[in-house]
Design a protein around this motif. Structure first.
Motif, PDB file in Angstrom:
ATOM      1  N   PRO A   1     -62.790 -26.275 -17.315  1.00  0.00           N
ATOM      2  CA  PRO A   1     -61.742 -25.279 -17.602  1.00  0.00           C
ATOM      3  C   PRO A   1     -61.716 -24.176 -16.546  1.00  0.00           C
ATOM      4  N   VAL A   2     -60.547 -23.584 -16.352  1.00  0.00           N
ATOM      5  CA  VAL A   2     -60.424 -22.469 -15.417  1.00  0.00           C
ATOM      6  C   VAL A   2     -61.222 -21.288 -15.958  1.00  0.00           C
ATOM      7  N   LEU A   3     -61.465 -20.312 -15.113  1.00  0.00           N
ATOM      8  CA  LEU A   3     -62.352 -19.196 -15.466  1.00  0.00           C
ATOM      9  C   LEU A   3     -61.890 -18.449 -16.719  1.00  0.00           C
ATOM     10  N   SER A   4     -60.587 -18.334 -16.923  1.00  0.00           N
ATOM     11  CA  SER A   4     -60.104 -17.590 -18.085  1.00  0.00           C
ATOM     12  C   SER A   4     -60.374 -18.326 -19.398  1.00  0.00           C
ATOM     13  N   HIS A   5     -60.594 -19.643 -19.361  1.00  0.00           N
ATOM     14  CA  HIS A   5     -60.853 -20.418 -20.576  1.00  0.00           C
ATOM     15  C   HIS A   5     -62.323 -20.836 -20.721  1.00  0.00           C
ATOM     16  N   GLN A   6     -63.161 -20.516 -19.740  1.00  0.00           N
ATOM     17  CA  GLN A   6     -64.556 -20.960 -19.802  1.00  0.00           C
ATOM     18  C   GLN A   6     -65.342 -20.268 -20.901  1.00  0.00           C
ATOM     19  N   ALA A   7     -64.971 -19.051 -21.276  1.00  0.00           N
ATOM     20  CA  ALA A   7     -65.677 -18.365 -22.359  1.00  0.00           C
ATOM     21  C   ALA A   7     -65.464 -19.088 -23.680  1.00  0.00           C
ATOM     22  N   GLN A   8     -64.286 -19.665 -23.856  1.00  0.00           N
ATOM     23  CA  GLN A   8     -63.972 -20.345 -25.111  1.00  0.00           C
ATOM     24  C   GLN A   8     -64.420 -21.804 -25.111  1.00  0.00           C
ATOM     25  N   TYR A   9     -64.237 -22.499 -23.987  1.00  0.00           N
ATOM     26  CA  TYR A   9     -64.471 -23.946 -23.945  1.00  0.00           C
ATOM     27  C   TYR A   9     -65.724 -24.357 -23.180  1.00  0.00           C
ATOM     28  N   GLY A  10     -66.379 -23.435 -22.507  1.00  0.00           N
ATOM     29  CA  GLY A  10     -67.552 -23.791 -21.718  1.00  0.00           C
ATOM     30  C   GLY A  10     -67.164 -24.276 -20.337  1.00  0.00           C
ATOM     31  N   ASP A  11     -68.156 -24.694 -19.558  1.00  0.00           N
ATOM     32  CA  ASP A  11     -67.863 -25.138 -18.194  1.00  0.00           C
ATOM     33  C   ASP A  11     -68.057 -26.637 -18.009  1.00  0.00           C
ATOM     34  N   ASP A  12     -68.208 -27.373 -19.098  1.00  0.00           N
ATOM     35  CA  ASP A  12     -68.310 -28.822 -19.021  1.00  0.00           C
ATOM     36  C   ASP A  12     -66.905 -29.416 -18.886  1.00  0.00           C
ATOM     37  N   ALA A  13     -66.802 -30.632 -18.375  1.00  0.00           N
ATOM     38  CA  ALA A  13     -65.507 -31.283 -18.152  1.00  0.00           C
ATOM     39  C   ALA A  13     -64.771 -31.474 -19.476  1.00  0.00           C
ATOM     40  N   ARG A  14     -63.470 -31.156 -19.470  1.00  0.00           N
ATOM     41  CA  ARG A  14     -62.620 -31.272 -20.649  1.00  0.00           C
ATOM     42  C   ARG A  14     -61.396 -32.109 -20.302  1.00  0.00           C
ATOM     43  N   VAL A  15     -60.782 -32.692 -21.324  1.00  0.00           N
ATOM     44  CA  VAL A  15     -59.578 -33.495 -21.159  1.00  0.00           C
ATOM     45  C   VAL A  15     -58.392 -32.647 -21.609  1.00  0.00           C
ATOM     46  N   GLN A  16     -57.392 -32.523 -20.718  1.00  0.00           N
ATOM     47  CA  GLN A  16     -56.187 -31.770 -21.041  1.00  0.00           C
ATOM     48  C   GLN A  16     -55.013 -32.730 -21.127  1.00  0.00           C
ATOM     49  N   LEU A  17     -54.366 -32.741 -22.275  1.00  0.00           N
ATOM     50  CA  LEU A  17     -53.157 -33.538 -22.485  1.00  0.00           C
ATOM     51  C   LEU A  17     -51.997 -32.559 -22.589  1.00  0.00           C
ATOM     52  N   ASN A  18     -51.119 -32.587 -21.608  1.00  0.00           N
ATOM     53  CA  ASN A  18     -50.034 -31.610 -21.473  1.00  0.00           C
ATOM     54  C   ASN A  18     -50.593 -30.193 -21.492  1.00  0.00           C
ATOM     55  N   ASP A  19     -50.345 -29.400 -22.529  1.00  0.00           N
ATOM     56  CA  ASP A  19     -50.735 -27.992 -22.504  1.00  0.00           C
ATOM     57  C   ASP A  19     -51.965 -27.659 -23.325  1.00  0.00           C
ATOM     58  N   SER A  20     -52.681 -28.620 -23.841  1.00  0.00           N
ATOM     59  CA  SER A  20     -53.804 -28.278 -24.708  1.00  0.00           C
ATOM     60  C   SER A  20     -55.001 -29.176 -24.431  1.00  0.00           C
ATOM     61  N   PHE A  21     -56.179 -28.634 -24.732  1.00  0.00           N
ATOM     62  CA  PHE A  21     -57.406 -29.408 -24.610  1.00  0.00           C
ATOM     63  C   PHE A  21     -57.541 -30.305 -25.833  1.00  0.00           C
TER      64      PHE A  21
ATOM     65  N   LEU B   1     -53.460 -39.751 -13.979  1.00  0.00           N
ATOM     66  CA  LEU B   1     -54.761 -39.130 -14.190  1.00  0.00           C
ATOM     67  C   LEU B   1     -55.038 -38.181 -13.032  1.00  0.00           C
ATOM     68  N   LYS B   2     -55.206 -36.900 -13.361  1.00  0.00           N
ATOM     69  CA  LYS B   2     -55.622 -35.910 -12.373  1.00  0.00           C
ATOM     70  C   LYS B   2     -57.068 -35.571 -12.697  1.00  0.00           C
ATOM     71  N   VAL B   3     -57.976 -36.086 -11.904  1.00  0.00           N
ATOM     72  CA  VAL B   3     -59.408 -35.959 -12.192  1.00  0.00           C
ATOM     73  C   VAL B   3     -60.066 -35.176 -11.072  1.00  0.00           C
ATOM     74  N   ASP B   4     -60.865 -34.174 -11.455  1.00  0.00           N
ATOM     75  CA  ASP B   4     -61.634 -33.401 -10.492  1.00  0.00           C
ATOM     76  C   ASP B   4     -62.681 -34.310  -9.848  1.00  0.00           C
ATOM     77  N   GLN B   5     -62.979 -34.078  -8.590  1.00  0.00           N
ATOM     78  CA  GLN B   5     -63.911 -34.959  -7.886  1.00  0.00           C
ATOM     79  C   GLN B   5     -65.347 -34.791  -8.350  1.00  0.00           C
ATOM     80  N   ASN B   6     -65.658 -33.745  -9.121  1.00  0.00           N
ATOM     81  CA  ASN B   6     -67.025 -33.528  -9.589  1.00  0.00           C
ATOM     82  C   ASN B   6     -67.235 -33.949 -11.038  1.00  0.00           C
ATOM     83  N   VAL B   7     -66.257 -34.588 -11.655  1.00  0.00           N
ATOM     84  CA  VAL B   7     -66.377 -35.024 -13.051  1.00  0.00           C
ATOM     85  C   VAL B   7     -67.205 -36.301 -13.112  1.00  0.00           C
ATOM     86  N   ARG B   8     -68.056 -36.384 -14.129  1.00  0.00           N
ATOM     87  CA  ARG B   8     -68.860 -37.597 -14.313  1.00  0.00           C
ATOM     88  C   ARG B   8     -67.945 -38.778 -14.643  1.00  0.00           C
TER      89      ARG B   8
END
Length: 155
Positions: free
Chosen positions: A71-91, A120-127
């Protein structure tokens, strides 16, 4: 003979606004055609890997986007910094992909459903385990046209 005096009016002549509406509508039409409407806001950080061969989507309106990343920095407090799946506008979780694909198919016309792509838009550091789980769930709901988002490699 009598003198005729000419009275000078102290103002400027009126501006002709007959073509003003045509110009405004022409500008409005131009901006409507050239503007790109963003379907959703990306809430995960995605740095896609480089690719050597890139193909362009013919119809972007038939694409459904799944973003995977931290998650981006503004959402890391709520969702953590582990990889998340985003479908359209929501986790969402991986189990929610089936409902997402079903809703996306229902939103399309019967003729366009066979041409629907999942991007699929996947970050290069995702497991790879997270990506594999998403691909398995897409396979279960028969969404087999998968396109990977990548940037072109420097040539």
């Amino acid at each position: 003979m009598a003198k005729f005096s000419r009275k000078l009016k102290g103002g400027l002549p009126a501006i002709n606004t007959a073509s003003l509406s045509d110009i405004v509508f022409m500008l409005l039409f131009f901006f409507m055609l050239t503007a790109q409407v963003r379907k959703f806001e990306t809430k995960v950080m995605v740095k896609v890997p480089e690719a050597t061969e890139v193909t362009k989507l013919e119809r972007k309106d038939l694409a459904s986007y799944i973003s995977i990343g931290a998650p981006v920095l503004s959402h890391q407090a709520q969702y953590g910094d582990d990889a998340r799946v985003q479908l359209n506008d929501s986790f969402k979780e991986v189990d929610d992909i089936r409902d997402f694909i079903a809703a996306e198919r229902e939103a399309r016309s019967e003729v366009d459903r066979p041409f629907m792509n999942v991007v699929l838009k996947v970050d290069q550091n995702v497991r790879m385990g997270v990506v594999t789980d998403v691909k398995q769930e897409l396979r279960r709901c028969s969404a087999l046209k998968i396109v990977y988002s990548a940037r072109r490699a420097a040539q």
